[in-house]
Design an enzyme around this catalytic site. Sequence first.
Site, PDB file in Angstrom:
ATOM      1  N   ASP A  43     -18.251  77.682  30.870  1.00 21.87           N
ATOM      2  CA  ASP A  43     -17.244  78.587  31.438  1.00 21.87           C
ATOM      3  C   ASP A  43     -17.406  79.996  30.861  1.00 21.87           C
ATOM      4  O   ASP A  43     -16.652  80.913  31.211  1.00 21.87           O
ATOM      5  CB  ASP A  43     -15.814  78.040  31.290  1.00 21.87           C
ATOM      6  CG  ASP A  43     -15.393  77.790  29.861  1.00 21.87           C
ATOM      7  OD1 ASP A  43     -16.196  78.057  28.945  1.00 21.87           O
ATOM      8  OD2 ASP A  43     -14.258  77.330  29.657  1.00 21.87           O
ATOM      9  N   SER A  44     -18.443  80.176  30.007  1.00 23.94           N
ATOM     10  CA  SER A  44     -18.873  81.528  29.625  1.00 23.94           C
ATOM     11  C   SER A  44     -19.332  82.280  30.869  1.00 23.94           C
ATOM     12  O   SER A  44     -19.558  83.491  30.825  1.00 23.94           O
ATOM     13  CB  SER A  44     -19.998  81.463  28.589  1.00 23.94           C
ATOM     14  OG  SER A  44     -21.005  80.573  29.007  1.00 23.94           O
ATOM     15  N   ASP A  82     -18.579  72.676  31.993  1.00 26.30           N
ATOM     16  CA  ASP A  82     -17.300  72.845  31.306  1.00 26.30           C
ATOM     17  C   ASP A  82     -16.144  72.543  32.243  1.00 26.30           C
ATOM     18  O   ASP A  82     -16.082  73.084  33.353  1.00 26.30           O
ATOM     19  CB  ASP A  82     -17.149  74.299  30.831  1.00 26.30           C
ATOM     20  CG  ASP A  82     -17.564  74.478  29.389  1.00 26.30           C
ATOM     21  OD1 ASP A  82     -17.351  73.550  28.586  1.00 26.30           O
ATOM     22  OD2 ASP A  82     -18.116  75.545  29.070  1.00 26.30           O
ATOM     23  N   LYS A 112     -17.853  68.766  29.878  1.00 27.53           N
ATOM     24  CA  LYS A 112     -17.536  69.136  28.486  1.00 27.53           C
ATOM     25  C   LYS A 112     -16.062  69.540  28.423  1.00 27.53           C
ATOM     26  O   LYS A 112     -15.587  70.266  29.302  1.00 27.53           O
ATOM     27  CB  LYS A 112     -18.430  70.285  28.009  1.00 27.53           C
ATOM     28  CG  LYS A 112     -18.116  70.730  26.573  1.00 27.53           C
ATOM     29  CD  LYS A 112     -19.242  71.555  25.962  1.00 27.53           C
ATOM     30  CE  LYS A 112     -19.266  72.990  26.388  1.00 27.53           C
ATOM     31  NZ  LYS A 112     -18.063  73.766  26.034  1.00 27.53           N
ATOM     32  N   GLU A 114     -13.104  71.075  25.799  1.00 27.22           N
ATOM     33  CA  GLU A 114     -12.794  71.705  24.511  1.00 27.22           C
ATOM     34  C   GLU A 114     -11.567  71.054  23.882  1.00 27.22           C
ATOM     35  O   GLU A 114     -10.663  70.591  24.589  1.00 27.22           O
ATOM     36  CB  GLU A 114     -12.509  73.206  24.703  1.00 27.22           C
ATOM     37  CG  GLU A 114     -13.740  73.993  25.048  1.00 27.22           C
ATOM     38  CD  GLU A 114     -13.482  75.499  25.102  1.00 27.22           C
ATOM     39  OE1 GLU A 114     -12.419  75.960  24.644  1.00 27.22           O
ATOM     40  OE2 GLU A 114     -14.359  76.206  25.625  1.00 27.22           O
ATOM     41  N   GLU A 181     -18.881  74.719  17.393  1.00 22.32           N
ATOM     42  CA  GLU A 181     -19.074  76.169  17.570  1.00 22.32           C
ATOM     43  C   GLU A 181     -18.510  76.944  16.387  1.00 22.32           C
ATOM     44  O   GLU A 181     -17.353  76.769  15.994  1.00 22.32           O
ATOM     45  CB  GLU A 181     -18.408  76.639  18.881  1.00 22.32           C
ATOM     46  CG  GLU A 181     -18.548  78.146  19.076  1.00 22.32           C
ATOM     47  CD  GLU A 181     -18.344  78.616  20.509  1.00 22.32           C
ATOM     48  OE1 GLU A 181     -18.216  77.793  21.434  1.00 22.32           O
ATOM     49  OE2 GLU A 181     -18.334  79.853  20.687  1.00 22.32           O
TER      50      GLU A 181
HETATM   51  O1  KIV Z   1     -19.113  78.161  27.889  1.00 23.44           O
HETATM   52  C1  KIV Z   1     -20.137  78.028  27.213  1.00 23.44           C
HETATM   53  O2  KIV Z   1     -21.165  78.648  27.481  1.00 23.44           O
HETATM   54  C2  KIV Z   1     -20.105  77.092  26.083  1.00 23.44           C
HETATM   55  C3  KIV Z   1     -21.288  76.978  25.187  1.00 23.44           C
HETATM   56  C4  KIV Z   1     -21.867  78.209  24.711  1.00 23.44           C
HETATM   57  C5  KIV Z   1     -21.113  75.975  24.137  1.00 23.44           C
HETATM   58  O3  KIV Z   1     -19.141  76.425  25.923  1.00 23.44           O
END
Ligand code: KIV
Length: 273
Positions: A43-44, A82, A112, A114, A181
């Site tokens: 989600d980056s 994510d 994934k 969090e 992280e």
């Molecule tokens: O959103 C993301 O890119 C991430 C990773 C960098 C671990 O969660």
Amino acid sequence: MRKTVKDILDLKNKRKISMLTAYDYPFARMADEAGIDVVLVGDSLANVVLGLNTTTEVGMPEMLHHAKAVGRAVKHSMVAVDMPYDSVRQGIDAAVKYAEQFMNDAKCDAVKIEWFDGCLDIIRAVASNNIPVIGHVGLTPQTAEQLGGFKVQGKDADSAKRIIDQASDMEYAGCFGVVLECVPAPLAKIITTRLKIPTIGIGAGIDCDGQVLVVHDILGLFSGFRPKFVKQYANCSEIIVKAIAQYKEEVEKAQFPSEEYCYKMDESELKKL
Ligand code: KIV
């Protein structure tokens, strides 16, 4: 054939696992071709692709759209995605439904999630619906504000113990891997030794079972803040800006398109016009 959960689990204590983000077809294809183990639709996306300030600003429509592009590209890597902030805060049934959308509509292999208060119930439910889950502890960008901002987590014994507990609770809840992280390297080493599942570090030192970085960071495509843990392997921005500037100049000076880029027409046909 794509890598499976078993393939990733089997890598623990054999060789390090490579994970890299991708958000679209061409980058996912290149990561796959380079042999990355897990391509993560992070989600980056919010920060490096959509120009937003926080990852909480992306939801299911954006993540699904980009996950579908990545899903179409990847042949050999595992594709993880994510679960966005909102998708895991609408209750268990909604979270399972969204996770299923990633698996069925976008051809992802894992999600994934969090760490947040209440995440374990969500993880248990998603995992028990046969959807592989990767956890994420330490600096969790979706709740960074509550953690005092984007800074190293677990520097004192109390907060380090909390992170150790969170990682092992995630393992117990059914995660097959956990991202660590921005935590001190010795803490990541302890977690890596205690867990049976692989740890994937980002700013967590060399002892993790694998590493993950954001593709725009390693390629020099993002001009925003660059954390200490990012190694830039290429400066693609420079190459791209140079190429675009050359194109612009050739257009302005009528040098492009030269003959080799043009279609011809028979003289006899031309005369009829
Ligand atoms: O959103 C993301 O890119 C991430 C990773 C960098 C671990 O969660």
